[in-house]
Write a protein that holds these residues in place. Structure first.
Motif, mmCIF file in Angstrom:
data_model
loop_
_atom_site.group_PDB
_atom_site.id
_atom_site.type_symbol
_atom_site.label_atom_id
_atom_site.label_comp_id
_atom_site.label_asym_id
_atom_site.label_seq_id
_atom_site.Cartn_x
_atom_site.Cartn_y
_atom_site.Cartn_z
ATOM 1 N N ALA A 190 0.819 -1.218 0.000
ATOM 2 C CA ALA A 190 0.000 0.000 0.000
ATOM 3 C C ALA A 190 0.855 1.271 0.000
ATOM 4 N N GLY A 191 1.927 1.239 -0.787
ATOM 5 C CA GLY A 191 2.744 2.432 -0.956
ATOM 6 C C GLY A 191 3.746 2.697 0.141
ATOM 7 N N ARG A 192 3.929 1.755 1.047
ATOM 8 C CA ARG A 192 4.922 1.971 2.100
ATOM 9 C C ARG A 192 6.337 1.878 1.526
ATOM 10 N N TYR A 193 7.261 2.486 2.247
ATOM 11 C CA TYR A 193 8.661 2.465 1.838
ATOM 12 C C TYR A 193 9.303 1.124 2.190
ATOM 13 N N VAL A 194 10.258 0.696 1.350
ATOM 14 C CA VAL A 194 11.102 -0.444 1.683
ATOM 15 C C VAL A 194 12.549 0.027 1.584
ATOM 16 N N VAL A 195 13.269 -0.105 2.682
ATOM 17 C CA VAL A 195 14.678 0.279 2.724
ATOM 18 C C VAL A 195 15.502 -0.947 3.092
ATOM 19 N N PRO A 196 16.802 -0.922 2.809
ATOM 20 C CA PRO A 196 17.634 -2.063 3.205
ATOM 21 C C PRO A 196 17.732 -2.173 4.721
ATOM 22 N N LEU A 214 15.434 -6.408 4.792
ATOM 23 C CA LEU A 214 14.580 -5.290 4.400
ATOM 24 C C LEU A 214 13.836 -4.729 5.600
ATOM 25 N N VAL A 215 13.547 -3.421 5.532
ATOM 26 C CA VAL A 215 12.711 -2.764 6.531
ATOM 27 C C VAL A 215 11.587 -2.048 5.793
ATOM 28 N N VAL A 216 10.358 -2.314 6.208
ATOM 29 C CA VAL A 216 9.190 -1.642 5.661
ATOM 30 C C VAL A 216 8.845 -0.479 6.586
ATOM 31 N N LEU A 217 8.714 0.719 5.999
ATOM 32 C CA LEU A 217 8.462 1.925 6.777
ATOM 33 C C LEU A 217 7.166 2.592 6.336
ATOM 34 N N SER A 218 6.461 3.174 7.283
ATOM 35 C CA SER A 218 5.249 3.926 6.991
ATOM 36 C C SER A 218 5.610 5.287 6.408
ATOM 37 N N ASP A 219 4.591 6.058 6.048
ATOM 38 C CA ASP A 219 4.820 7.419 5.568
ATOM 39 C C ASP A 219 5.578 8.247 6.591
ATOM 40 N N ASP A 220 5.378 7.959 7.876
ATOM 41 C CA ASP A 220 6.054 8.679 8.957
ATOM 42 C C ASP A 220 7.423 8.084 9.276
ATOM 43 N N LEU A 221 7.859 7.116 8.463
ATOM 44 C CA LEU A 221 9.157 6.442 8.625
ATOM 45 C C LEU A 221 9.236 5.630 9.912
ATOM 46 N N GLU A 222 8.077 5.154 10.362
ATOM 47 C CA GLU A 222 8.022 4.228 11.487
ATOM 48 C C GLU A 222 8.121 2.801 10.954
ATOM 49 N N VAL A 223 8.770 1.921 11.709
ATOM 50 C CA VAL A 223 8.942 0.540 11.259
ATOM 51 C C VAL A 223 7.599 -0.171 11.228
ATOM 52 N N SER A 224 7.300 -0.738 10.064
ATOM 53 C CA SER A 224 6.059 -1.492 9.875
ATOM 54 C C SER A 224 6.334 -2.987 9.752
ATOM 55 N N GLY A 225 7.512 -3.343 9.278
ATOM 56 C CA GLY A 225 7.882 -4.753 9.136
ATOM 57 C C GLY A 225 9.372 -4.880 8.933
ATOM 58 N N VAL A 226 9.922 -6.031 9.323
ATOM 59 C CA VAL A 226 11.362 -6.275 9.174
ATOM 60 C C VAL A 226 11.570 -7.685 8.640
ATOM 61 N N MET A 227 12.388 -7.800 7.606
ATOM 62 C CA MET A 227 12.740 -9.096 7.023
ATOM 63 C C MET A 227 14.251 -9.288 7.115
ATOM 64 N N ARG A 228 14.664 -10.497 7.514
ATOM 65 C CA ARG A 228 16.085 -10.834 7.545
ATOM 66 C C ARG A 228 16.287 -12.151 6.811
ATOM 67 N N ARG A 229 17.157 -12.105 5.817
ATOM 68 C CA ARG A 229 17.469 -13.287 5.007
ATOM 69 C C ARG A 229 16.214 -13.942 4.447
ATOM 70 N N THR A 246 17.973 3.497 18.721
ATOM 71 C CA THR A 246 17.842 2.386 17.779
ATOM 72 C C THR A 246 18.030 2.952 16.371
ATOM 73 N N MET A 247 18.393 2.088 15.434
ATOM 74 C CA MET A 247 18.765 2.576 14.107
ATOM 75 C C MET A 247 17.602 3.199 13.344
ATOM 76 N N ASP A 248 16.376 2.749 13.599
ATOM 77 C CA ASP A 248 15.244 3.367 12.916
ATOM 78 C C ASP A 248 15.095 4.828 13.318
ATOM 79 N N VAL A 249 15.353 5.131 14.583
ATOM 80 C CA VAL A 249 15.288 6.521 15.036
ATOM 81 C C VAL A 249 16.420 7.331 14.412
ATOM 82 N N ALA A 250 17.622 6.751 14.353
ATOM 83 C CA ALA A 250 18.750 7.437 13.721
ATOM 84 C C ALA A 250 18.451 7.732 12.249
ATOM 85 N N PHE A 251 17.847 6.762 11.568
ATOM 86 C CA PHE A 251 17.465 6.940 10.154
ATOM 87 C C PHE A 251 16.436 8.068 10.030
#
Length: 378
Positions: free
Chosen positions: A44-50, A355-370, A307-312
């Motif tokens: 639904a248009g959320r961001y995906v970052v490494p 991968l990290v899925v982020l909301s429009d507000d850049l809050e963590v919505s989901g995290v994938m590892r390997r 935490t790194m999401d806050v730093a980002f």
């Protein structure tokens, strides 16, 4: 198993693209723009970052890496993974050589299990005048022989050691580290500009939390900050929590060193993800008040609760970086420091699906590892 993430804003080294990506056997296989070629998980248009790569972290969730306790380490790693850190280096603090060797041996097992990406010795080879939250009674002059023992205790998983370049034996110890495949980081140092350059020439390639625990810039006595910022051989760590650094200083470092030489870190300690209270950092007692960690005795800043999401998020909102720039300095550049940028650190076909899925507000919505969800998008 194949996974398709559809209707995403994918943050790649080339920019932010509205599109999709597919994952098979833990790796990214395709990154495309526009509509996905088949059914998939609609973001639904959320961001995906490494996935974030944190190369300097002392703990979290009440757990401390310097303790050498595997359960504490697991708790800390779990906390940071839920905040998007998919590659994590465990940092120790100044302690006796026996305690450091014991902690390294215990953490090496978690590296072998794939939970941690390595071990970092922050101390004991640092300057008493700039020791910060380290116990000054346990500081030592750098010794290649001692460092070789510590590296051996880590069974091939020691990735970095922080030293003060001006100390007797430091340059030879830097050379010992590099010869053993360990990153030599310069920090907690009272070095002059010239002494810092000598440390870089010996093989120092990382600045441990630039600006902090070193003399400030001065127009007639530039000190280590100028040397570390200007030298193309050095990657500078930054604690972007709004406590350690003013956003203008973070922006200055990024502008000077550029995205390829700037790495966000947390320098987190046990209180990350926890409330205010009294915590330990190695042998030192730390008071956390309003989320700021300071030594109970003396009041020096003692790591962070970051935490790194806050730093980002702060990099984008407070420092003014683009999403692509923020992703670079929280993922790709630190992966490059570790020599892992060929397999992780960016959303690129062929790389590990961290991968990290982020909301429009850049809050963590989901995290994938390997390729597996740590937390599924919500």
């Amino acid at each position: 198993m194949s996974i398709t993430l559809a209707d995403a804003r994918v943050v790649t080294p080339d920019g932010v693209h509205e599109g999709w990506l597919t994952i098979e056997d833990g790796r990214i296989t395709h990154v495309g723009q526009g509509a996905a070629p088949g059914p998939g998980l609609d973001l639904a248009g959320r961001y995906v970052v490494p996935g974030f790569v944190d190369i300097h972290n002392h703990g979290g969730a009440g757990g401390s890496f310097p303790s050498g306790d595997p359960e504490q380490a697991r708790a800390a790693a779990d906390l940071h993974s839920r905040h998007g850190t998919t590659t994590l280096v465990a940092s120790l603090v100044t302690a006796s050589l026996d305690d450091l060797a014991s902690a390294a041996a215990a953490l090496a097992e978690l590296c072998e299990d794939g939970l941690l990406a390595g071990i970092h010795f922050e101390g004991p080879y640092i300057a008493a005048a700039r020791c910060g939250a380290h116990d000054p009674a346990l500081l030592r002059e750098p010794s290649p022989r001692e460092l070789a023992r510590l590296i051996k205790a880590g069974r091939g998983h020691v990735r970095m050691v922080t030293l003060a370049a001006e100390l007797p034996g430091a340059l030879d110890t830097v050379r010992e580290a590099v010869a053993g495949g360990v990153i030599a980081a310069l920090g907690h140092s009272d070095a002059s500009y010239e002494q810092t350059i000598a440390g870089i020439d010996a093989g120092g390639s990382v600045a441990t939390h630039l600006y902090n625990a070193m003399p400030p810039l001065h127009h007639r006595d530039p000190g280590p900050i100028a040397a570390l910022l200007q030298d193309e051989r050095v990657t500078v760590e930054l604690i972007n929590d709004g406590v350690h650094l003013h956003p203008a200083m973070t922006r200055l470092a990024f502008t000077t060193a550029g995205p390829a030489r700037t790495a966000l870190i947390t320098d987190a300690m046990a209180a990350a993800g926890m409330g205010d209270g009294v915590y330990g950092l190695g042998p030192m007692s730390v008071n956390v008040i309003d989320g700021v960690a300071r030594l109970a005795e003396g009041g020096a800043i003692a790591g962070s609760t970051l935490t790194m999401d806050v730093a980002f998020r702060r990099a984008v909102r407070e420092v003014g970086l683009s999403l692509t720039e923020a992703a670079g300095i929280s993922s790709l550049t630190p992966a490059r420091v570790l020599g892992l940028d060929d397999r992780l650190g960016s959303i690129t076909a062929g790389k590990q699906a961290d991968l990290v899925v982020l909301s429009d507000d850049l809050e963590v919505s989901g995290v994938m590892r390997r390729g597996s969800w740590i937390t599924e998008p919500r």
